[in-house]
Design a protein around this motif. Structure first.
Motif, PDB file in Angstrom:
ATOM      1  N   SER A  15     -10.312  -3.975   5.699  1.00 39.74           N
ATOM      2  CA  SER A  15     -10.636  -2.565   5.874  1.00 39.74           C
ATOM      3  C   SER A  15      -9.854  -1.674   4.914  1.00 39.74           C
ATOM      4  CB  SER A  15     -10.344  -2.123   7.319  1.00 39.74           C
ATOM      5  OG  SER A  15     -11.139  -2.834   8.228  1.00 39.74           O
ATOM      6  N   MET A  16      -8.669  -2.119   4.517  1.00 40.44           N
ATOM      7  CA  MET A  16      -7.812  -1.304   3.654  1.00 40.44           C
ATOM      8  C   MET A  16      -8.289  -1.279   2.206  1.00 40.44           C
ATOM      9  SD  MET A  16      -5.102   0.035   5.233  1.00 40.44           S
ATOM     10  CE  MET A  16      -3.576  -0.009   4.304  1.00 40.44           C
ATOM     11  N   SER A  17      -8.905  -2.362   1.747  1.00 41.77           N
ATOM     12  CA  SER A  17      -9.323  -2.409   0.350  1.00 41.77           C
ATOM     13  C   SER A  17     -10.730  -1.851   0.215  1.00 41.77           C
ATOM     14  CB  SER A  17      -9.256  -3.842  -0.188  1.00 41.77           C
ATOM     15  OG  SER A  17      -9.955  -4.721   0.643  1.00 41.77           O
ATOM     16  N   ARG A  46      -8.455   5.540   6.214  1.00 33.40           N
ATOM     17  CA  ARG A  46      -8.705   4.139   6.533  1.00 33.40           C
ATOM     18  C   ARG A  46      -7.813   3.657   7.679  1.00 33.40           C
ATOM     19  NH1 ARG A  46      -8.078   1.639   0.805  1.00 33.40           N
ATOM     20  NH2 ARG A  46      -7.600   3.757   0.169  1.00 33.40           N
ATOM     21  N   LEU A  47      -6.552   4.103   7.685  1.00 31.31           N
ATOM     22  CA  LEU A  47      -5.643   3.692   8.755  1.00 31.31           C
ATOM     23  C   LEU A  47      -6.098   4.217  10.116  1.00 31.31           C
ATOM     24  CD1 LEU A  47      -2.129   4.082   7.099  1.00 31.31           C
ATOM     25  CD2 LEU A  47      -3.289   1.951   7.727  1.00 31.31           C
ATOM     26  N   LEU A  99      -5.876   6.843   2.178  1.00 35.27           N
ATOM     27  CA  LEU A  99      -5.190   5.795   2.943  1.00 35.27           C
ATOM     28  C   LEU A  99      -5.170   6.132   4.428  1.00 35.27           C
ATOM     29  CD1 LEU A  99      -3.470   3.163   2.824  1.00 35.27           C
ATOM     30  CD2 LEU A  99      -1.476   4.637   2.659  1.00 35.27           C
ATOM     31  N   PHE A 110       0.826  -1.210   0.000  1.00 32.97           N
ATOM     32  CA  PHE A 110       0.000   0.000   0.000  1.00 32.97           C
ATOM     33  C   PHE A 110       0.861   1.261   0.000  1.00 32.97           C
ATOM     34  CE2 PHE A 110      -2.548  -3.269   2.179  1.00 32.97           C
ATOM     35  CZ  PHE A 110      -3.725  -3.200   1.471  1.00 32.97           C
TER      36      PHE A 110
END
Length: 275
Positions: free
Chosen positions: A70-72, A37-38, A34, A26
């Protein structure tokens, strides 16, 4: 509040841990989305700093699975942007129907709604039996949902409107059956679909594709990574193959700028040159 430079360092270390530990890269994702989401993941984990997620990444595989989900990004719906599918029916499919066999790659297929939309269109246009669809995503949970083809019944009303506006030739209810507030897509639609894991950032090409559909995925990548993925798509497409992007995505800043024919400016449908 964490100083910007500290947050930047924490983010770089965190992304490096994910990449070196699990191979998911990522590091060249667009930073604003990004970081959102983090920080959502950080808050859910109940820690104060991004760097506190690193021990969890290194030692807790269950947490890593939740983090990757959760990241995608999995925002999608059936026949999203109906006019895009109308353009496919009028400008792309008549060309594809002239080929004896067609291979289509849905890259970043999320939970599969647009893949089933494509299968329905191809079936209605009378040549689905001559098509193989490869539906890929890096998110294993999303792929599982896509392969099951089961969606909340309360979403069907929106899907039905989209289908009708996309030039649908039947009743959308012909393509699913409802039970217990869920709708399951007909098994017959899956007959020419292969669902498989693929990471656009780290994995290799899919060869000899007549069409690649990757809509609203590249907007989450930085320019360098977008260019890398465009090269991946170019290597995967046959000459005169079609590339379908999202309405907010463009080849304008890629190394392929000006080399592809513009089939639909509004819906970002392009065609690879002959040579």
């Amino acid at each position: 509040m964490v100083p910007k430079e500290t947050e930047k360092l924490e983010t770089e270390l965190l992304l490096e841990a994910i990449y070196r530990g699990y191979g998911f890269d990522f590091r060249q994702y667009a930073r604003s989305s990004l970081l959102r989401r983090l920080h959502y993941i950080r808050q859910k984990a109940g820690v104060a700093h991004l760097s506190e997620l690193i021990p969890l990444i290194l030692h807790d595989e269950r947490f890593v699975g939740e983090l990757l989900s959760s990241m995608s990004v999995t925002v999608t719906e059936m026949f999203r942007d109906p006019d895009f599918f109308l353009e496919l029916r009028t400008k792309v499919i008549p060309v594809l129907k002239t080929y004896p066999f067609v291979k289509i790659w849905h890259a970043g297929c999320a939970t599969g709604e647009e893949v089933y939309s494509m299968a329905i269109v191809l079936q209605e246009e009378g040549f689905y039996d001559r098509v193989q669809i490869y539906a890929t995503d890096m998110n294993q949970q999303s792929l599982k949902t896509a392969e099951e083809g089961i969606y909340p019944l309360d979403a069907i009303r929106k899907f039905t409107v989209n289908y009708n506006n996309s030039g649908g030739k039947a009743s959308f209810s012909d393509y699913y059956y409802a039970k217990y507030q869920m709708a399951k897509m007909n098994e017959d639609l899956k007959r020419n679909i292969v669902f498989t894991a693929h990471n656009l950032v780290t994995d290799q090409t899919f060869g000899d594709m007549n069409m690649i559909v990757c809509r609203n995925v590249l907007i989450y990548f930085d320019r360098q990574l977008q260019n890398q993925v465009f090269r991946l798509f170019d290597e995967s497409l046959v000459h005169r193959g079609f590339l379908c992007l999202g309405s907010k995505e463009s080849m304008e800043f890629s190394s392929l700028r000006g080399t592809y024919e513009n089939v639909s400016a509004r819906w970002r449908i392009f065609r690879k040159p002959l040579t």
